[in-house]
Write a protein that holds these residues in place. Structure first.
Motif, PDB file in Angstrom:
ATOM      1  N   LYS A  30       0.848  -1.192   0.000  1.00 22.03           N
ATOM      2  CA  LYS A  30       0.000   0.000   0.000  1.00 22.03           C
ATOM      3  C   LYS A  30       0.883   1.241   0.000  1.00 22.03           C
ATOM      4  O   LYS A  30       2.067   1.179   0.311  1.00 22.03           O
ATOM      5  N   PHE A  31       0.265   2.338  -0.325  1.00 25.75           N
ATOM      6  CA  PHE A  31       0.922   3.626  -0.158  1.00 25.75           C
ATOM      7  C   PHE A  31       0.539   4.151   1.219  1.00 25.75           C
ATOM      8  O   PHE A  31      -0.597   3.997   1.654  1.00 25.75           O
ATOM      9  N   THR A  32       1.506   4.781   1.900  1.00 27.96           N
ATOM     10  CA  THR A  32       1.261   5.360   3.210  1.00 27.96           C
ATOM     11  C   THR A  32       1.846   6.766   3.244  1.00 27.96           C
ATOM     12  O   THR A  32       2.655   7.132   2.385  1.00 27.96           O
ATOM     13  N   LEU A  33       1.455   7.544   4.224  1.00 26.14           N
ATOM     14  CA  LEU A  33       2.026   8.875   4.431  1.00 26.14           C
ATOM     15  C   LEU A  33       3.049   8.805   5.552  1.00 26.14           C
ATOM     16  O   LEU A  33       2.802   8.186   6.587  1.00 26.14           O
ATOM     17  N   ILE A  34       4.196   9.451   5.328  1.00 30.36           N
ATOM     18  CA  ILE A  34       5.179   9.550   6.396  1.00 30.36           C
ATOM     19  C   ILE A  34       5.604  11.016   6.530  1.00 30.36           C
ATOM     20  O   ILE A  34       5.653  11.749   5.538  1.00 30.36           O
ATOM     21  N   PRO A  35       5.899  11.450   7.746  1.00 29.97           N
ATOM     22  CA  PRO A  35       6.370  12.833   7.920  1.00 29.97           C
ATOM     23  C   PRO A  35       7.775  12.993   7.342  1.00 29.97           C
ATOM     24  O   PRO A  35       8.592  12.071   7.409  1.00 29.97           O
ATOM     25  N   VAL A  36       8.024  14.148   6.761  1.00 36.20           N
ATOM     26  CA  VAL A  36       9.335  14.435   6.181  1.00 36.20           C
ATOM     27  C   VAL A  36       9.928  15.600   6.962  1.00 36.20           C
ATOM     28  O   VAL A  36       9.521  16.746   6.795  1.00 36.20           O
ATOM     29  N   LYS A  37      10.874  15.258   7.831  1.00 41.82           N
ATOM     30  CA  LYS A  37      11.500  16.275   8.672  1.00 41.82           C
ATOM     31  C   LYS A  37      12.991  16.392   8.421  1.00 41.82           C
ATOM     32  O   LYS A  37      13.594  17.405   8.733  1.00 41.82           O
ATOM     33  N   THR A  38      13.610  15.337   7.871  1.00 36.32           N
ATOM     34  CA  THR A  38      15.059  15.339   7.646  1.00 36.32           C
ATOM     35  C   THR A  38      15.359  14.796   6.241  1.00 36.32           C
ATOM     36  O   THR A  38      14.495  14.204   5.587  1.00 36.32           O
ATOM     37  N   ASP A  39      16.596  14.962   5.810  1.00 41.99           N
ATOM     38  CA  ASP A  39      17.020  14.401   4.522  1.00 41.99           C
ATOM     39  C   ASP A  39      16.908  12.878   4.524  1.00 41.99           C
ATOM     40  O   ASP A  39      16.635  12.271   3.493  1.00 41.99           O
ATOM     41  N   ALA A  40      17.127  12.261   5.672  1.00 41.45           N
ATOM     42  CA  ALA A  40      17.016  10.803   5.762  1.00 41.45           C
ATOM     43  C   ALA A  40      15.594  10.351   5.446  1.00 41.45           C
ATOM     44  O   ALA A  40      15.395   9.288   4.854  1.00 41.45           O
ATOM     45  N   ASP A  41      14.603  11.159   5.823  1.00 41.60           N
ATOM     46  CA  ASP A  41      13.212  10.822   5.525  1.00 41.60           C
ATOM     47  C   ASP A  41      12.958  10.814   4.017  1.00 41.60           C
ATOM     48  O   ASP A  41      12.138  10.046   3.527  1.00 41.60           O
TER      49      ASP A  41
END
Length: 82
Positions: A30-41
């Motif tokens: 599935k597709f999910t949403l993840i927070p993007v706070k750093t370059d690693a994200d």
């Protein structure tokens, strides 16, 4: 010699002041949403080299995933998160 530059595109939204991007989760398929706070994200998110391809994925999400379709997703340049 000709060089063709492609700009990666992501599918994203903002929730409560936090940027979120779509991730392709192979375990759940599935597709999910993840927070993007750093370059690693950024290394964890779905990224497509062409806007048209990212738009086609977004259209598929909107037609097949009611939850993600309700999140006001949009296609944007990955560079805005760097």
């Amino acid at each position: 010699m000709t060089f063709v530059l492609t700009m990666p595109y992501v599918i994203s939204t903002i929730k409560d002041g936090v940027d979120y991007c779509v991730r392709a989760d192979s375990a759940s398929k599935k597709f999910t949403l993840i927070p993007v706070k750093t370059d690693a994200d950024l290394g964890k998110i779905f990224c497509h080299p062409y806007r048209l391809g990212a738009t086609q994925v977004l259209n598929w999400i909107n037609e097949n995933d009611a939850y993600l379709a309700s999140q006001q997703l949009k296609v944007c340049d990955e560079g805005q998160y760097r």
